[in-house]
Design an enzyme around this catalytic site. Structure first.
Site, PDB file in Angstrom:
ATOM      1  CE  LYS A 211      26.879  -4.184  38.269  1.00  0.00           C
ATOM      2  NZ  LYS A 211      26.908  -5.326  37.365  1.00  0.00           N
ATOM      3  CD  GLU A 217      12.804   2.967  35.447  1.00  0.00           C
ATOM      4  OE1 GLU A 217      14.017   3.272  35.381  1.00  0.00           O
ATOM      5  OE2 GLU A 217      12.275   2.126  34.700  1.00  0.00           O
ATOM      6  N   GLY A 275      23.063  -7.348  38.248  1.00  0.00           N
ATOM      7  CA  GLY A 275      21.968  -6.769  39.027  1.00  0.00           C
ATOM      8  C   GLY A 275      21.023  -7.826  39.564  1.00  0.00           C
ATOM      9  NE  ARG A 276      19.835 -11.483  34.468  1.00  0.00           N
ATOM     10  CZ  ARG A 276      20.417 -10.615  33.662  1.00  0.00           C
ATOM     11  NH1 ARG A 276      20.248  -9.320  33.865  1.00  0.00           N
ATOM     12  NH2 ARG A 276      21.177 -11.033  32.667  1.00  0.00           N
ATOM     13  CD  GLU A 361      17.129  -7.762  33.349  1.00  0.00           C
ATOM     14  OE1 GLU A 361      16.283  -6.873  33.195  1.00  0.00           O
ATOM     15  OE2 GLU A 361      17.918  -7.760  34.314  1.00  0.00           O
ATOM     16  CG  HIS A 392      -9.994 -20.943  44.148  1.00  0.00           C
ATOM     17  ND1 HIS A 392     -11.135 -21.709  44.210  1.00  0.00           N
ATOM     18  CD2 HIS A 392      -9.133 -21.463  45.053  1.00  0.00           C
ATOM     19  CE1 HIS A 392     -10.983 -22.637  45.144  1.00  0.00           C
ATOM     20  NE2 HIS A 392      -9.770 -22.512  45.668  1.00  0.00           N
ATOM     21  CE  LYS A 501      17.508   0.474  31.819  1.00  0.00           C
ATOM     22  NZ  LYS A 501      18.796   0.096  32.407  1.00  0.00           N
TER      23      LYS A 501
HETATM   24  O1  LIG Z   1      20.710  -1.567  39.965  1.00  0.00           O
HETATM   25  P1  LIG Z   1      20.490  -0.709  38.777  1.00  0.00           P
HETATM   26  O2  LIG Z   1      21.761  -0.322  38.100  1.00  0.00           O
HETATM   27  O3  LIG Z   1      19.663   0.494  39.134  1.00  0.00           O
HETATM   28  O4  LIG Z   1      19.681  -1.538  37.717  1.00  0.00           O
HETATM   29  C1  LIG Z   1      18.390  -2.001  37.982  1.00  0.00           C
HETATM   30  C2  LIG Z   1      17.971  -3.060  37.013  1.00  0.00           C
HETATM   31  O5  LIG Z   1      17.995  -2.542  35.685  1.00  0.00           O
HETATM   32  C3  LIG Z   1      18.497  -3.524  34.782  1.00  0.00           C
HETATM   33  O6  LIG Z   1      19.762  -3.133  34.400  1.00  0.00           O
HETATM   34  C4  LIG Z   1      17.663  -3.634  33.550  1.00  0.00           C
HETATM   35  O7  LIG Z   1      16.349  -3.936  33.868  1.00  0.00           O
HETATM   36  C5  LIG Z   1      18.540  -4.802  35.611  1.00  0.00           C
HETATM   37  O8  LIG Z   1      19.410  -5.733  35.125  1.00  0.00           O
HETATM   38  C6  LIG Z   1      18.868  -4.264  36.955  1.00  0.00           C
HETATM   39  O9  LIG Z   1      18.586  -5.202  37.951  1.00  0.00           O
END
Ligand SMILES: O=P(O)(O)OC[C@H]1O[C@](O)(CO)[C@@H](O)[C@@H]1O
Length: 536
Positions: A211, A217, A275-276, A361, A392, A501
Site C-alpha cells: 500500500k 521488507e 492494509g489488513r 493489529e 494432536h 521499524k
Molecule cells: O502494504 P504495506 O504498506 O507494505 O504495509 C504492509 C503492512 O505493514 C503494516 O503497515 C504494519 O504491519 C500493516 O498494517 C500492513 O498490512
C-alpha cells in the site's frame, strides 16, 4: 472526552451479572434446563451458520451486552463508518473496505438506513472502485490467458500478503489456471531464494504489493527480485520481451514511488483501504489471476451479503454484533486472554495467521480514540492450527490445562470433491471436540479427569466456495469493529508497529556510522556479536 466503557451503567450491570449468575454457570446444566438453548443461541447469517450455544453466556447476558453496545454507541460508530467519516481518526482517514464489495447499483443502498447514511461524495469513490476493479480483472484475465507466464510471485507483507495467500490457498479447488503461486513476505533472504530457485525470469510475473510502497521488507525483496531478474537475462528496455515492464506489476496506493522504483504497470487503491482490509482491492490481483473474474466477483458478493447483514440486521440477529460482544464479554468479564481458532479445513490452513493480523493489529491498543488510557483489556491473543492436527498438539491443554481458552471451530458441511469418508471424519472430529470441551469426563481417575464446561463457538459454512469465504472474512472484519467500538479504540491504525521499524532503521544507520552512543547495554551487546560474526 467520551465516557470510558468501564464507566457505563451496562458495564457495571454486566460485572454484577457475571459475578452473581454466570461465574457458577454450567453449560451441561444450562442445556438440561433449557430445551430452546440451541435455537435461541444459534443463527443463520449469509453463508455462515453459527452455533453460539456452547458459550458461557445466556439470553440475559446478551441483553446486557446489547445495552453496552447501545451505551457505547456501536451502531452510531458503524453508521459513521458507512457514511465515510474519518473513523481512523489518528490518520484522518475513512475506513471503507466494505465499499470494495459494493455493487455499482443498489446492493446495500436499497436499505433505508444505508441510503440515509450515504454521502453523495461517496458516489465518486464507488465509481472509481468499479473502474479500478475492471482494470484489475482485465489484467488478471490477460495474465490467465498468457501461457508463457507459468509463475506468479507476490512480494508483500502483512495485509499485502496474508489476505491473498489465505484466499488463494482456500480456493485451491477453484483455481483453473496451471500457474503456480508463490508468496514472499519475510525479509529473510531464505524465503525469496527458495522461490527464485524454482522460477525463470521469462515465465514469471512479479507482483510488488505494498500500500505504502515504503515497507522495508517488501522494498528489499522487490529490489533483490529485480536484480535477480536482470542478472538472469531480463531487461530494463521496454521493447524487449523479457522486460521489467512486462514482468513486474505494482499494487499500491503510492503510484509515484512505484514509478521511481521502475515499475510502470500499476494498479492503485485508496488511503481509505486499511492494509489488513485490502484483499478486496488491487491487492487481490493474485486471487483474480488464480480463480478468474467471475469467482473473484462471487467472493465480493459473499462479503457484500455479510456487509448488508451487518449494516441492517437488528442487534439481536446480527452475527458480527453478537460475536463482537461475545469477545468483549470473554476478554473483560471472564478475563480470557486468548482465543483459539480451529479451522477444520486444510483450505483454511492460513486463516489463523490472517486473523492474527486482522484482530491483534486492529484491536491490540491501550488508549481510546481520544487518547485516554484504557482500564480494560482489549484484543486477545489469537492462535491456532487446522484440525485435526491441533488435536494432536495443543488440545490436551484445552481439555485439561488450568487456563480456560474459548475455541472457535470452523467447519464445512460439504467437503467438495474430497473423499466422503475423510470429510465425515474431519467434521465429526470438530463436533466431538466441541462436545468434549463442554461435557468433560469424570469418574475414571484423576489423570483422566476433564473438567468440561469449556466454551466454544461453531461456525459452519456450506462449502468453501468464493462467496462463503468472502462472507466469512467480512464477518471477522465487522466483528472486530464491534469489539473495538465498545472499547472506543481506533481499530484502523497500527502505531505500535512503527516503533520497531524506526529502531531497526536507527540500528542500521548506527552500523554504518559506528556511533553507539546512548544505546542500552543489551542491544549494544547483541549488535557487537552480530558484527563480530559478520567479520569472521
Ligand atoms: O502494504 P504495506 O504498506 O507494505 O504495509 C504492509 C503492512 O505493514 C503494516 O503497515 C504494519 O504491519 C500493516 O498494517 C500492513 O498490512
Amino acid at each position: 472526552m467520551t465516557l470510558l466503557c468501564h464507566g457505563l451503567p451496562a458495564w457495571k450491570a454486566l460485572q454484577t451479572h457475571h459475578r452473581e449468575q454466570m461465574l457458577s454457570m454450567d453449560l451441561r446444566a444450562a442445556f438440561a434446563q433449557d430445551g430452546a438453548r440451541l435455537a435461541n443461541l444459534s443463527m443463520q447469517a449469509p453463508h455462515v451458520f453459527a452455533d453460539l450455544s456452547k458459550n458461557l453466556w445466556s439470553a440475559e447476558t446478551e441483553r446486557l451486552l446489547r445495552d453496552l453496545a447501545r451505551q457505547s454507541q456501536v451502531q452510531e460508530k458503524r453508521d459513521a463508518m458507512l457514511a465515510g467519516a474519518a473513523v481512523n481518526c489518528t490518520e484522518e482517514r475513512a475506513a471503507m473496505h466494505w465499499m470494495l464489495r459494493m455493487p455499482r447499483d443498489g446492493g446495500l443502498l436499497q436499505h433505508n438506513a444505508v441510503r440515509q447514511a450515504w454521502a453523495v461524495a461517496m458516489e465518486e469513490a464507488l465509481a472509481e472502485v468499479h473502474e479500478t476493479r475492471a482494470a484489475m480483472l482485465a489484467l488478471a484475465e490477460q495474465v490467465r490467458a498468457d501461457d508463457s507466464i507459468t509463475d506468479i510471485v507476490n512480494i508483500g507483507i502483512g495485509g499485502s500478503h496474508l489476505g491473498p495467500e489465505v484466499v488463494v490457498n482456500a480456493l485451491e479447488d477453484w483455481v483453473d489456471t496451471g500457474k503456480c503461486f508463490h508468496f514472499v513476505s519475510n525479509v529473510d533472504g531464505h524465503e525469496l531464494g527458495h522461490v527464485l530457485r524454482k522460477v525463470r525470469p521469462h515465465s514469471t510475473l512479479f507482483l510488488v504489493a505494498s500500500k505504502s510502497f515504503t515497507t522495508a521488507e517488501t522494498m528489499l525483496n522487490a529490489r533483490s527480485a529485480r536484480q535477480w531478474f536482470l542478472d538472469q537475462g531480463g531487461s530494463e528496455d521496454p521493447a524487449v520481451a523479457c522486460s521489467i515492464d512486462r514482468h513486474f506489476v505494482a499494487l499500491t496506493s503510492n503510484v509515484q514511488a512505484a514509478a521511481e522504483f521502475g515499475i510502470r504497470r500499476t494498479l492503485g487503491f485508496w488511503d481509505w483501504v486499511g492494509g489488513r482490509f485490502s484483499l478486496w482491492s488491487a491487492i487481490g490481483l493474485p486471487i483474480a489471476i488464480a480463480v478468474g473474474a467471475r469467482q473473484f466477483q462471487a467472493m465480493l458478493d459473499g462479503a457484500h451479503a455479510m456487509d448488508a447483514h451487518f449494516f441492517t440486521a437488528s442487534m439481536d440477529q446480527n452475527l458480527p454484533m453478537r460475536l463482537g460482544l461475545l469477545d468483549v464479554w470473554y476478554r473483560d468479564f471472564w478475563n480470557f486472554s486468548s482465543r483459539c481458532i480451529a479451522p477444520y479445513s486444510h483450505g483454511l490452513r492460513r486463516l489463523t495467521a490472517y486473523l492474527q493480523q486482522l484482530e491483534m493489529e486492529s484491536n491490540g491498543k491501550g488508549v481510546t480514540r481520544d487518547g485516554q488510557p484504557l482500564a480494560v483489556k482489549t484484543a486477545p491473543v489469537i492462535w491456532g492450527e487446522p484440525g485435526t492436527n491441533g488435536q494432536h498438539a495443543f488440545f490436551q491443554m484445552l481439555h485439561q490445562g488450568q487456563d480456560v481458552i474459548p475455541v472457535e471451530f470452523i467447519a464445512l458441511s460439504d467437503g467438495g470433491k474430497y473423499l466422503g469418508a475423510h470429510h465425515q471424519s474431519l467434521v465429526v472430529n470438530a463436533i466431538a471436540q466441541a462436545q468434549a470441551l463442554m461435557v468433560g469426563r469424570d469418574g475414571e481417575g484423576a489423570e483422566k479427569y476433564c473438567p468440561g464446561n469449556r466454551p466454544s463457538t461453531f461456525l459452519l459454512l456450506q462449502q468453501l466456495d468464493p462467496a462463503a469465504l468472502g462472507a466469512l472474512i467480512a464477518l471477522y472484519e465487522h466483528r472486530i469493529f464491534v469489539s473495538g467500538a465498545v472499547w472506543d479504540i481506533n481499530s484502523f491504525d497500527q502505531w505500535g508497529v512503527e516503533l520497531g521499524k524506526q529502531l531497526a532503521r536507527q540500528l542500521n544507520a548506527r552500523l554504518e556510522s559506528g556511533d553507539w552512543n546512548g544505546v542500552d547495554a543489551s542491544t549494544l551487546g547483541l549488535m557487537q556479536r552480530l558484527t563480530a560474526t559478520q567479520a569472521c
